[in-house]
Design an enzyme around this catalytic site. Sequence first.
Site, PDB file in Angstrom:
ATOM      1  N   SER A   8       0.550   3.101   7.977  1.00 39.51           N
ATOM      2  CA  SER A   8       0.700   4.483   8.397  1.00 39.51           C
ATOM      3  C   SER A   8      -0.649   5.198   8.433  1.00 39.51           C
ATOM      4  CB  SER A   8       1.645   5.204   7.443  1.00 39.51           C
ATOM      5  OG  SER A   8       1.156   5.082   6.132  1.00 39.51           O
ATOM      6  N   ASN A  13       0.824  -1.197   0.000  1.00 40.01           N
ATOM      7  CA  ASN A  13       0.000   0.000   0.000  1.00 40.01           C
ATOM      8  C   ASN A  13       0.871   1.266   0.000  1.00 40.01           C
ATOM      9  OD1 ASN A  13      -1.839   2.029   0.429  1.00 40.01           O
ATOM     10  ND2 ASN A  13      -3.047   0.902   1.907  1.00 40.01           N
ATOM     11  N   ASP A  14       1.474   1.581   1.148  1.00 39.91           N
ATOM     12  CA  ASP A  14       2.214   2.838   1.247  1.00 39.91           C
ATOM     13  C   ASP A  14       3.362   2.927   0.239  1.00 39.91           C
ATOM     14  OD1 ASP A  14       0.616   3.738   3.293  1.00 39.91           O
ATOM     15  OD2 ASP A  14       1.841   2.791   4.834  1.00 39.91           O
ATOM     16  N   VAL A  15       3.959   1.778  -0.101  1.00 38.62           N
ATOM     17  CA  VAL A  15       5.140   1.809  -0.965  1.00 38.62           C
ATOM     18  C   VAL A  15       4.792   2.121  -2.420  1.00 38.62           C
ATOM     19  CG1 VAL A  15       6.430   0.243   0.516  1.00 38.62           C
ATOM     20  CG2 VAL A  15       5.105  -0.689  -1.394  1.00 38.62           C
TER      21      VAL A  15
END
Lengths: 483, 110
Positions: free
Chosen positions: A445, A404-406
């Site tokens: 996050s 997701n965040d990456v």
Amino acid sequence: MLATLAQMAIGATDLVAAFLFLFGLKRMSSPATAASGIRVAGVGMVAAVLVSFLYVFTIDAAARPHLPVNLALALVALGIGGGGAWLAGRRVAMTAMPQMVAIYNGMGGGAAGGIAAVELFDNRAQGSTHLVVTLLGALIGAVSMSGSAIAWAKLQGVLGAPLRFGGQRGLNALVFVAALVVGGWIVAVVAGGVAPMLPVTTWIAIFFGLALLFGILMTLPIGGADMPVVISIYNAFTGLAVAFEGYVLGNPALMIAGMVVGAAGLLLTLLMARAMNRSVANVLFSNFGGAPAKGRRGAITGTERETQASDAAIKMRYAASVIIVPGYGLAAAHAQQKLYEFVKLLLAAKVVVRFAIHPVAGRMPGQMDVLLAEAGVPYDMIFQLDDINADFATTDVALIIGANDVVNPAARSDKASPIYGMPILNADRAGQVYVIKRGQGKGYSGIVNALFYAPNCDMVYGDAQAVLVKMIEAVRGLGAAAA
Amino acid sequence: MSFDSAMTGFAALYIFMLAGFAGWVIIGNVPAILHTPLMSGSNFVHGIVVVGGLSALLDASTTLAQAIGFGAVLLGAGNAAGGYAVTDRMLAMFQPSAAPRPAHARKRKG
């Protein structure tokens, strides 16, 4: 005479062992030679352990009557410690590797602390320099041991959410300073002849207690997602502790091996922190991971569009090129095998398939690479961020699984985003993006991912393994229909 | 006559400096794909601490020193043996496209 010969033999063997460690690590710089690298280092270790039994010729007169008992204890300790850890290491699942490494690391720190304890309780230090280095090694080793134990408990799920409370940083600093003060006091008493107030052994015990406590307190508030950095740091700590105790024992092999690992751990720590776009101090002291950030949707328009697994699979089957971005969610769903099965079908249909790995995919550096290798993915299909990022723009399909965040483009464009500046995989630039995800939700996050709302992105909701089974069936069905 | 292998003063600092530099350069060349085995491999290397534990245990003359020395050897041996076992296992899994996968790397999954 015998003692001199024994010392020469130990010295010579340790020299060879130190060389083999360095040579072995050097061979680990390529997947093709890495397997032989660890074996080379292993030979050095076995030689160093065997030859260290020659220490029986160099011991003090006071220890001579205890020699049979000590020898028996040594063999039992080697058997239990080595045998137990060997069996555990042979059996542990690859997904549990970070915990396992944390345990081994803590053991090394504990061993270094133990050596320091023997030196201190037996009052063997020669002069204040020796004493200070012994205490430093003891402090670092003990912190590494208890800190690694907490890291293990967090990764294993024994400990849940990060423990945080008001004044935590103040308390941690207080414990750390207290350990330093007690250490300084021990130096003053032993080397300076100051009246001790309490017996010196009590002070030494207090010193170790404070060091262990600090390791626990320092690790408790750190979130699970930051563990790659934490494990790296404790690896470096244990290396340093071993190097310091090597100095105390007059053993250059320990000094070299420990310092090499210390430098290696430091380098890996910095690499990890950079991949997270944070400083090491920020990871250790800011309590970021796990804190729910405010989800901001202000700049994002559109909705998440859902598509069927079979449609996505068929689109990939007729694409010229596909890049797969796996995240920890893939491993959590135990879907690596199914993924590679699907990839093999694509390869058979002449699709160019590559894997793109973000540096912080997984719970320790490089864990995703190991998990893919375990599933049978050849290492020449696996690419790192810098090597593949430019290719997304010319790729037909990017398939994101459990990440997701990456892949959040906000890291490139949204200066207000907490992950702004973090290097990401530019999956959003591919012609078509598919995201396999358990459901609508945010990354660790807690940041909304703009990619999921992009016009070229479709979501496939469901458990990764179940989705991949459907994809495999869809592509196989095509083949059957054609035949 | 005595053979002194101990390193003191600046000689020790030179060893630390050179070893640290060597570690930094060698590890800096390892590709990210191998970072997990690298970490467990370097973890294995600091298992050399078991040698220090052995020297302390064999030289122990009090029960306390024996007990702590025993613990140090136990933990150090665990560090070395475990670090080797997991690193060797992981590295055996890394295969290029062409090569057939060795049976033992397949068998031990999960």
